[in-house]
Design a protein around this motif. Structure first.
Motif, PDB file in Angstrom:
ATOM      1  N   THR A   1       0.730  -1.193  -0.054  1.00  0.00           N
ATOM      2  CA  THR A   1      -0.004  -0.094  -0.117  1.00  0.00           C
ATOM      3  C   THR A   1       0.831   1.394   0.004  1.00  0.00           C
ATOM      4  OG1 THR A   1      -1.936  -1.231   1.185  1.00  0.00           O
ATOM      5  CG2 THR A   1      -1.871   1.186   1.271  1.00  0.00           C
TER       6      THR A   1
ATOM      7  N   ASP B   1       2.114   1.913  -3.497  1.00  0.00           N
ATOM      8  CA  ASP B   1       1.396   2.154  -4.411  1.00  0.00           C
ATOM      9  C   ASP B   1       0.711   3.866  -4.077  1.00  0.00           C
ATOM     10  OD1 ASP B   1       1.325  -0.265  -5.531  1.00  0.00           O
ATOM     11  OD2 ASP B   1      -0.525  -0.808  -4.335  1.00  0.00           O
ATOM     12  N   THR B   2       0.585   4.341  -2.860  1.00  0.00           N
ATOM     13  CA  THR B   2       0.400   5.352  -2.577  1.00  0.00           C
ATOM     14  C   THR B   2       1.375   6.656  -3.125  1.00  0.00           C
ATOM     15  OG1 THR B   2      -0.868   4.471  -0.615  1.00  0.00           O
ATOM     16  CG2 THR B   2      -0.502   7.156  -0.585  1.00  0.00           C
TER      17      THR B   2
ATOM     18  N   GLU C   1       3.349   5.865  -5.721  1.00  0.00           N
ATOM     19  CA  GLU C   1       3.117   5.911  -7.147  1.00  0.00           C
ATOM     20  C   GLU C   1       2.063   7.057  -7.446  1.00  0.00           C
ATOM     21  OE1 GLU C   1       3.017   2.088  -8.402  1.00  0.00           O
ATOM     22  OE2 GLU C   1       5.048   1.488  -7.998  1.00  0.00           O
ATOM     23  N   GLN C   2       1.122   6.904  -6.864  1.00  0.00           N
ATOM     24  CA  GLN C   2      -0.197   7.546  -7.323  1.00  0.00           C
ATOM     25  C   GLN C   2      -0.076   9.107  -7.040  1.00  0.00           C
ATOM     26  OE1 GLN C   2      -3.299   5.990  -4.964  1.00  0.00           O
ATOM     27  NE2 GLN C   2      -3.736   4.329  -5.836  1.00  0.00           N
ATOM     28  N   ALA C   3       0.862   9.199  -5.771  1.00  0.00           N
ATOM     29  CA  ALA C   3       1.110  10.739  -5.775  1.00  0.00           C
ATOM     30  C   ALA C   3       2.005  11.377  -6.913  1.00  0.00           C
ATOM     31  CB  ALA C   3       1.834  10.973  -4.306  1.00  0.00           C
ATOM     32  N   ASP C   4       2.860  10.380  -7.106  1.00  0.00           N
ATOM     33  CA  ASP C   4       3.930  10.936  -8.125  1.00  0.00           C
ATOM     34  C   ASP C   4       3.029  11.172  -9.676  1.00  0.00           C
ATOM     35  OD1 ASP C   4       5.980  10.716  -6.266  1.00  0.00           O
ATOM     36  OD2 ASP C   4       6.745   8.558  -7.078  1.00  0.00           O
ATOM     37  N   VAL C   5       2.086  10.177  -9.833  1.00  0.00           N
ATOM     38  CA  VAL C   5       1.349  10.409 -11.074  1.00  0.00           C
ATOM     39  C   VAL C   5       0.660  11.885 -10.944  1.00  0.00           C
ATOM     40  CG1 VAL C   5      -0.627   9.651 -12.382  1.00  0.00           C
ATOM     41  CG2 VAL C   5       1.399   7.838 -11.577  1.00  0.00           C
ATOM     42  N   ARG C   6       0.131  11.900  -9.722  1.00  0.00           N
ATOM     43  CA  ARG C   6      -0.806  13.305  -9.577  1.00  0.00           C
ATOM     44  C   ARG C   6       0.082  14.366  -9.666  1.00  0.00           C
ATOM     45  NH1 ARG C   6      -3.547  10.209  -5.537  1.00  0.00           N
ATOM     46  NH2 ARG C   6      -2.025  11.133  -4.125  1.00  0.00           N
TER      47      ARG C   6
END
Length: 255
Positions: free
Chosen positions: A214, A217-218, A220-225
């Motif tokens: 988790t 993944d969090t 990675e999601q922050a990097d994408v945003r």
């Protein structure tokens, strides 16, 4: 906590327990691989068993928190079951507690995550209770099976394990009415608790895996945003630059 001085007598006692535990496990391994003299190894095994039995009940008598002691020393109790020498392997759990007591990982410069995970798995998940009950059912069933079916304890223990785990090789089967009743109780009780034991292990591993995955993944999601936000900002600046170029083109005299 790490700076507290441990009395030398207690340290010596723990060293003695450690050496006896390792010696008893090594002796069982030699018995299992058929090295050395079996009568001598059996005598050593019985002698060490007597030492650990006395040690267990002395600690039980002098402790002030007997309920806590019985819970935390469940593996110690399993280690003094006289059904088979292989139960000596349960004494290794004592070493794990001694390592934690003396902060060995901390002294070696480790962060102690292993000991925290071990404590969480053994006690907080209820593993120690399910495991102790499962072993108790198997041991009692094996003992009663040995009495009713006139089998030695080793074969009776083998029968109880194969029955409780639903393997059922069929090499040992009950022939008397009382033996069949014991088998029926073992089938319902043993299988139920072993199923709970398996689900506890699976649930703990699953939770650990989710916690390990988790955060990644969090992140990675922050990097994408963050990347999308930078793209939006860059797009806006490009649009502004394009508008300025168009205004300059309109203002410049045509040739």
């Amino acid at each position: 906590m790490q700076n507290e001085r441990v009395p030398r007598a207690l340290v010596g006692y723990h060293w003695g327990v450690t050496l006896l535990t390792l010696g008893s496990v090594l002796n069982v391994i030699l018995m299992l691989v058929h090295l050395g003299s079996h009568p001598v190894e059996m005598a050593i095994s019985n002698g060490l068993l007597a030492v650990f039995v006395v040690d267990y009940f002395v600690r039980l008598i002098i402790t002030k928190e007997r309920k806590t002691f019985l819970i935390q020393s469940a593996f110690d109790l399993l280690g003094i079951i006289p059904l088979h020498p292989v139960f000596a392997f349960f004494r290794l759990a004592r070493l794990a507690r001694l390592i934690r007591f003396h902060h060995v990982f901390w002294r070696l410069g480790l962060d102690g995550k292993w000991t925290k995970a071990y404590h969480r798995f053994i006690y907080q998940t209820g593993f120690i209770y399910l495991f102790s009950i499962s072993v108790a059912i198997i041991v009692v069933s094996a003992f009663l099976f040995s009495l009713t079916e006139k089998q030695n304890l080793a074969n009776s223990l083998w029968w109880a394990v194969t029955t409780a785990t639903t393997v059922g090789y069929g090499d040992e089967t009950p022939h008397t009415a009382f033996g069949k009743i014991i088998a029926s109780v073992l089938m319902f009780g043993g299988i139920g608790f072993i199923g709970l034991l398996t689900s506890t292990i699976t649930g703990f591993i699953t939770n650990r895996t989710e916690k390990a995955v988790t955060p990644q993944d969090t992140q990675e999601q922050a990097d994408v945003r963050e990347l999308l936000a930078k793209i939006d900002t860059l797009t806006g600046k490009v649009d502004q630059l394009q508008e300025q170029v168009e205004r300059l083109d309109r203002k410049s005299p045509k040739r």
